[in-house]
Enzyme design. Structure first.
Site, PDB file in Angstrom:
ATOM      1  N   ARG A 167      -4.004  14.242  -8.045  1.00  0.00           N
ATOM      2  CA  ARG A 167      -4.489  13.535  -9.015  1.00  0.00           C
ATOM      3  C   ARG A 167      -6.308  13.904  -9.253  1.00  0.00           C
ATOM      4  NH1 ARG A 167      -6.027   7.383  -7.641  1.00  0.00           N
ATOM      5  NH2 ARG A 167      -7.967   7.825  -7.114  1.00  0.00           N
ATOM      6  N   GLU A 217       0.900  -1.557  -0.254  1.00  0.00           N
ATOM      7  CA  GLU A 217       0.104   0.115   0.243  1.00  0.00           C
ATOM      8  C   GLU A 217       0.916   1.323   0.250  1.00  0.00           C
ATOM      9  OE1 GLU A 217      -3.377   0.481   0.285  1.00  0.00           O
ATOM     10  OE2 GLU A 217      -2.708  -1.847  -0.838  1.00  0.00           O
ATOM     11  N   LYS A 257      -3.434   0.213 -11.918  1.00  0.00           N
ATOM     12  CA  LYS A 257      -3.929   0.965 -13.435  1.00  0.00           C
ATOM     13  C   LYS A 257      -3.708   1.454 -14.217  1.00  0.00           C
ATOM     14  CE  LYS A 257      -5.290   4.084  -8.768  1.00  0.00           C
ATOM     15  NZ  LYS A 257      -4.075   2.704  -8.509  1.00  0.00           N
ATOM     16  N   TYR A 277      -6.123   6.095 -21.581  1.00  0.00           N
ATOM     17  CA  TYR A 277      -6.635   5.761 -20.055  1.00  0.00           C
ATOM     18  C   TYR A 277      -5.893   6.070 -19.073  1.00  0.00           C
ATOM     19  CZ  TYR A 277      -8.184   3.092 -15.807  1.00  0.00           C
ATOM     20  OH  TYR A 277      -8.478   2.877 -14.572  1.00  0.00           O
ATOM     21  N   ASN A 294      -3.500   7.097  -6.622  1.00  0.00           N
ATOM     22  CA  ASN A 294      -3.649   8.227  -5.680  1.00  0.00           C
ATOM     23  C   ASN A 294      -2.222   8.907  -4.592  1.00  0.00           C
ATOM     24  OD1 ASN A 294      -2.496   5.906  -4.038  1.00  0.00           O
ATOM     25  ND2 ASN A 294      -4.302   5.248  -3.798  1.00  0.00           N
TER      26      ASN A 294
END
Ligand SMILES: *[C@@H]1O[C@H](CO)[C@@H](O)[C@H](O)[C@H]1NC(C)=O
Length: 349
Positions: free
Chosen positions: A192, A127, A245, A230, A235
């Protein structure tokens, strides 16, 4: 005087006898010794098959409470000599313990007290810093790190590019739409979020996800594949934090990624420079929007973003078991003392 040779006649056989006995004794020792040596060397000489030491690894928590099979290292990943267990009663005897940070960062559920001198503790985290707290609870406890950061002892990228044995042709899917983005957690206040707010003023963006257009699991690929670009916006901008992603939503599905995350040089460590568009290549969201609109009209130039696909294929490593098996392999290969005083310092700098 005349008696002396007579004496020698008695002494000489005696003397020769001693010499003979010494010889026998000496050879017996040598033969015996080398036999011991031989036996010893077969015991300690590592045979080729024995390179992978047998290790028992404790999975301290099921990561995010997700269970996984514990017996796949050999059968799925060809990593031998690894036993995984989730049985905490074996804490006193396992060779290593893997702590998935997210599961213990609020509960502080980690063992106290001394551990066997050979037991190594592995800090496991995939994470980003934005959702990773209380790192200090692992101060002076950890021997190895396992994360998406390339300098981890056990490096777990979200995906990677594998060179193809032979060049392959790739057919670019038919495109009828322009820019897509899938987002579930918004994280307002992040770069973002503000970049998107500005970008959408200059180009149409279809946003899918929890608070946006619906996207079913099985409609995911079918829907996204129609788009040219795309938004692979992370994040959190953190070194090597390049997630599914990019790997899944863009590369595997077949879209050109527009990335926001760590700097371009960081991406280029893992993917070809011509495979993506970086927001930092432009002075403003407006300029990026104009670039995308121009690219939309220039097929030849757009197709160049697919040229890497003749040489590489993108691979995603899936399954928790693969991570723990990989940890075991690294533990087998890296011996010796190692201690990380502060994973917090290691992770954040
Ligand atoms: C592992 O780390 C701990 C805590 O820093 C240390 O006491 C221990 O000696 C280390 N063990 C090995 C095998 O490196």
């Amino acid at each position: 005087m005349g008696k002396k040779p007579y004496k020698l006649f008695f002494i000489l056989p005696f003397f020769l006898g001693i010499v003979l006995l010494s010889y026998v004794w000496f050879f017996k020792q040598v033969l015996h010794g080398s036999e011991i040596e031989n036996r010893h060397s077969t015991l300690i000489k590592p045979s080729k098959e024995n390179v992978n030491e047998k290790l028992l690894i404790l999975v301290w928590t099921w990561p995010f409470k997700e269970t996984f099979p514990l017996d796949t290292c050999e059968s799925h990943y060809k990593i031998s000599g690894c036993s995984l267990t989730a049985d905490r009663s074996l804490l006193g005897e396992v060779d290593a313990v893997v702590f998935h940070h997210y599961d213990v960062m609020y509960s502080w559920d980690i063992p106290r007290g001394p551990r066997p001198h050979y037991q190594r503790w592995v800090w496991f985290n995939i994470e980003p810093p934005i959702v990773t707290v209380n790192l200090y609870i692992f101060d002076n406890l950890i021997n190895m790190t396992m994360s998406y950061q390339e300098n981890s002892d056990i490096f777990l990228p979200y995906g990677y590019m594998k060179p193809l044995k032979e060049p392959q042709s790739f057919k670019i899917p038919t495109k009828s739409k322009l820019v897509a983005w899938v987002v579930s957690a918004w994280y307002s206040g992040t770069r973002r979020a503000s970049y998107y707010e500005e970008l959408k003023k200059h180009i149409d963006i279809d946003v899918y996800g929890r608070y946006h257009k619906k996207l079913s699991r099985d409609g995911f690929e079918r829907t996204l594949i129609q788009y040219k670009f795309y938004l692979a916006f992370e994040n959190c901008e953190h070194r090597d934090y390049i997630t599914e992603k990019l790997w899944s939503n863009a590369f595997i599905t077949g879209l050109v990624p527009v990335v926001l995350g760590p700097p371009r040089e960081n991406y280029e460590r893992f993917i070809p420079p011509t495979s993506f568009i970086h927001v930092d290549d432009f002075s403003s969201p407006k300029e990026l929007a104009q670039f995308l609109l121009d690219l939309d009209k220039d097929n030849a130039k757009y197709e160049q973003y697919f040229s890497w696909r003749s040489k590489f294929v993108t691979v995603r490593e899936l399954g928790w078991d693969s991570f723990y098996c990989k940890a075991c392999r690294e533990l087998q290969q890296s011996k010796g003392y190692k201690a990380i005083a502060s994973v917090e310092k290691w992770f954040l700098t």
